[in-house]
Design a protein around this motif. Structure first.
Motif, PDB file in Angstrom:
ATOM      1  N   LEU A 193      75.878  37.343   9.297  1.00 40.32           N
ATOM      2  CA  LEU A 193      76.603  38.242   8.391  1.00 40.32           C
ATOM      3  C   LEU A 193      76.339  39.696   8.759  1.00 40.32           C
ATOM      4  N   GLU A 194      75.112  39.981   9.189  1.00 40.72           N
ATOM      5  CA  GLU A 194      74.790  41.334   9.635  1.00 40.72           C
ATOM      6  C   GLU A 194      75.571  41.686  10.909  1.00 40.72           C
ATOM      7  N   LYS A 195      75.745  40.696  11.780  1.00 44.08           N
ATOM      8  CA  LYS A 195      76.538  40.929  12.994  1.00 44.08           C
ATOM      9  C   LYS A 195      77.985  41.256  12.641  1.00 44.08           C
ATOM     10  N   LEU A 196      78.519  40.529  11.675  1.00 45.51           N
ATOM     11  CA  LEU A 196      79.886  40.810  11.231  1.00 45.51           C
ATOM     12  C   LEU A 196      79.972  42.227  10.680  1.00 45.51           C
ATOM     13  N   ARG A 197      78.986  42.601   9.898  1.00 44.36           N
ATOM     14  CA  ARG A 197      78.977  43.954   9.334  1.00 44.36           C
ATOM     15  C   ARG A 197      78.885  45.009  10.448  1.00 44.36           C
ATOM     16  N   SER A 198      78.171  44.688  11.524  1.00 45.81           N
ATOM     17  CA  SER A 198      78.043  45.654  12.625  1.00 45.81           C
ATOM     18  C   SER A 198      79.390  45.903  13.304  1.00 45.81           C
ATOM     19  N   HIS A 199      80.253  44.880  13.341  1.00 45.03           N
ATOM     20  CA  HIS A 199      81.594  45.074  13.900  1.00 45.03           C
ATOM     21  C   HIS A 199      82.399  46.047  13.028  1.00 45.03           C
ATOM     22  N   VAL A 200      82.269  45.893  11.720  1.00 41.01           N
ATOM     23  CA  VAL A 200      82.954  46.799  10.794  1.00 41.01           C
ATOM     24  C   VAL A 200      82.398  48.208  10.939  1.00 41.01           C
ATOM     25  N   GLN A 201      81.084  48.308  11.058  1.00 41.07           N
ATOM     26  CA  GLN A 201      80.467  49.624  11.211  1.00 41.07           C
ATOM     27  C   GLN A 201      80.957  50.304  12.490  1.00 41.07           C
ATOM     28  N   ALA A 202      81.122  49.532  13.548  1.00 35.33           N
ATOM     29  CA  ALA A 202      81.610  50.113  14.804  1.00 35.33           C
ATOM     30  C   ALA A 202      83.008  50.696  14.628  1.00 35.33           C
ATOM     31  N   LEU A 203      83.868  49.986  13.897  1.00 35.51           N
ATOM     32  CA  LEU A 203      85.211  50.505  13.635  1.00 35.51           C
ATOM     33  C   LEU A 203      85.147  51.754  12.757  1.00 35.51           C
ATOM     34  N   ALA A 204      84.231  51.772  11.804  1.00 33.10           N
ATOM     35  CA  ALA A 204      84.070  52.944  10.939  1.00 33.10           C
ATOM     36  C   ALA A 204      83.628  54.154  11.755  1.00 33.10           C
ATOM     37  N   GLU A 205      82.729  53.913  12.710  1.00 31.46           N
ATOM     38  CA  GLU A 205      82.272  55.010  13.572  1.00 31.46           C
ATOM     39  C   GLU A 205      83.415  55.505  14.455  1.00 31.46           C
ATOM     40  N   GLY A 243      76.818  52.543   5.187  1.00 31.74           N
ATOM     41  CA  GLY A 243      77.143  52.295   3.783  1.00 31.74           C
ATOM     42  C   GLY A 243      78.565  51.809   3.620  1.00 31.74           C
ATOM     43  N   PHE A 244      79.463  52.370   4.422  1.00 30.73           N
ATOM     44  CA  PHE A 244      80.861  51.931   4.394  1.00 30.73           C
ATOM     45  C   PHE A 244      80.958  50.448   4.750  1.00 30.73           C
ATOM     46  N   ALA A 245      80.276  50.032   5.822  1.00 29.17           N
ATOM     47  CA  ALA A 245      80.347  48.644   6.276  1.00 29.17           C
ATOM     48  C   ALA A 245      79.783  47.692   5.234  1.00 29.17           C
ATOM     49  N   ARG A 246      78.738  48.119   4.539  1.00 28.54           N
ATOM     50  CA  ARG A 246      78.163  47.261   3.500  1.00 28.54           C
ATOM     51  C   ARG A 246      79.149  47.091   2.337  1.00 28.54           C
ATOM     52  N   SER A 247      79.806  48.154   1.946  1.00 28.21           N
ATOM     53  CA  SER A 247      80.800  48.064   0.878  1.00 28.21           C
ATOM     54  C   SER A 247      82.002  47.234   1.346  1.00 28.21           C
ATOM     55  N   LEU A 261      83.867  43.564  -0.083  1.00 29.94           N
ATOM     56  CA  LEU A 261      85.287  43.266  -0.281  1.00 29.94           C
ATOM     57  C   LEU A 261      85.698  42.004   0.475  1.00 29.94           C
ATOM     58  N   MET A 262      85.190  41.850   1.683  1.00 33.90           N
ATOM     59  CA  MET A 262      85.511  40.665   2.464  1.00 33.90           C
ATOM     60  C   MET A 262      84.994  39.400   1.783  1.00 33.90           C
ATOM     61  N   LYS A 263      83.716  39.434   1.400  1.00 40.24           N
ATOM     62  CA  LYS A 263      83.125  38.265   0.740  1.00 40.24           C
ATOM     63  C   LYS A 263      83.856  37.954  -0.562  1.00 40.24           C
ATOM     64  N   GLY A 264      84.151  38.999  -1.326  1.00 43.11           N
ATOM     65  CA  GLY A 264      84.837  38.798  -2.600  1.00 43.11           C
ATOM     66  C   GLY A 264      86.210  38.194  -2.431  1.00 43.11           C
ATOM     67  N   SER A 265      86.935  38.650  -1.406  1.00 39.85           N
ATOM     68  CA  SER A 265      88.276  38.109  -1.197  1.00 39.85           C
ATOM     69  C   SER A 265      88.216  36.650  -0.775  1.00 39.85           C
ATOM     70  N   ILE A 266      87.227  36.291   0.031  1.00 36.97           N
ATOM     71  CA  ILE A 266      87.089  34.899   0.475  1.00 36.97           C
ATOM     72  C   ILE A 266      86.750  33.993  -0.705  1.00 36.97           C
ATOM     73  N   ILE A 267      85.838  34.449  -1.550  1.00 36.63           N
ATOM     74  CA  ILE A 267      85.483  33.649  -2.725  1.00 36.63           C
ATOM     75  C   ILE A 267      86.680  33.510  -3.662  1.00 36.63           C
ATOM     76  N   SER A 268      87.428  34.606  -3.859  1.00 31.58           N
ATOM     77  CA  SER A 268      88.611  34.548  -4.723  1.00 31.58           C
ATOM     78  C   SER A 268      89.648  33.593  -4.160  1.00 31.58           C
ATOM     79  N   LEU A 279      88.538  52.756  -0.211  1.00 32.43           N
ATOM     80  CA  LEU A 279      87.204  52.932   0.347  1.00 32.43           C
ATOM     81  C   LEU A 279      87.255  53.826   1.602  1.00 32.43           C
ATOM     82  N   ILE A 280      88.258  53.611   2.436  1.00 32.06           N
ATOM     83  CA  ILE A 280      88.417  54.458   3.613  1.00 32.06           C
ATOM     84  C   ILE A 280      88.622  55.918   3.208  1.00 32.06           C
ATOM     85  N   GLU A 281      89.484  56.127   2.209  1.00 34.66           N
ATOM     86  CA  GLU A 281      89.734  57.490   1.726  1.00 34.66           C
ATOM     87  C   GLU A 281      88.453  58.135   1.215  1.00 34.66           C
ATOM     88  N   HIS A 282      87.634  57.361   0.533  1.00 32.00           N
ATOM     89  CA  HIS A 282      86.386  57.879  -0.030  1.00 32.00           C
ATOM     90  C   HIS A 282      85.401  58.279   1.075  1.00 32.00           C
TER      91      HIS A 282
END
Length: 206
Positions: free
Chosen positions: A145-157, A166-170, A174-181, A200-203
């Motif tokens: 899961l941390e590896k997945l978050r690192s991919h998101v962080q790379a895109l954020a950078e 912090g962006f990647a953690r938030s 959203l990803m986990k919540g959408s999957i559970i929903s 979130l991107i705007e913020h």
């Protein structure tokens, strides 16, 4: 969204004697494990069922995987490659022209996955909840899961967003919540999460 990596199953009732035979045995075992663990979790699947379904001798199974946990670790590694790297990250990167578009495309990919007949939820989260964070398999799931978050962080950078960690953690929430929903029947969960992701991107714009 890729799910099971199917391998043709041939008669393998005796231990393989060649390198090619060994490879085929491992592929058969992993193919069956991928299907069963993805759909039913870890504890519900026994070694005897894995051996029977994969069509290998017990000695062959234990030669390749000395324990059930060792097979689960191999399954999680395969899941990371097929689900995280190939199915989510690669597809999202191929759908957007900018880093922000690629980030948002993650939820397009997830949304399509939610509507597939073989949608089975987040394996890493399921294994973590099933086995607990102190168990080696739970810890392995945390690492993936941390590896997945690192991919998101790379895109954020790449997008120049503020506080990419912090962006990647938030974002992962959203990803986990959408999957559970979606697991609960909300097939539009990807679209709902994508709208919040845009906020979130705007913020986090620097």
């Amino acid at each position: 969204m890729s799910t099971e990596a199917k391998v043709p199953i041939s008669d393998a009732s005796s231990p393989a004697s060649s390198g090619e035979g060994n490879t085929n045995s491992v592929e058969r075992i992993l193919s069956v494990a991928y299907e069963l663990f993805s759909r039913r979790g870890i504890r519900d699947v026994g070694v005897n069922e894995l051996i029977e379904r994969s069509g290998v001798a017990k000695a062959t199974f234990y030669r390749h995987f000395p324990s059930k946990d060792s097979l689960v670790l191999a399954f999680l590694e395969q899941r990371d490659k097929l689900w995280t790297v190939e199915a989510i990250v690669a597809q999202a990167r191929g759908r957007g022209q900018t880093p922000e578009e690629r980030l948002l495309a993650i939820f397009d990919v997830l949304g399509e996955w939610f509507r597939r007949d073989d949608f089975e939820g987040s394996t890493f989260t399921q294994v973590l909840l099933e086995m607990g964070p102190s168990h080696p398999l739970g810890q392995a799931s945390i690492n993936y899961l941390e590896k997945l978050r690192s991919h998101v962080q790379a895109l954020a950078e790449e997008a120049g967003l503020a506080d990419p960690d912090g962006f990647a953690r938030s974002w992962q929430i959203l990803m986990k919540g959408s999957i559970i929903s979606a697991t609960g029947g909300d097939l539009d969960a990807g679209k709902r999460a994508q709208q919040m992701a845009a906020w979130l991107i705007e913020h986090h714009r620097a």
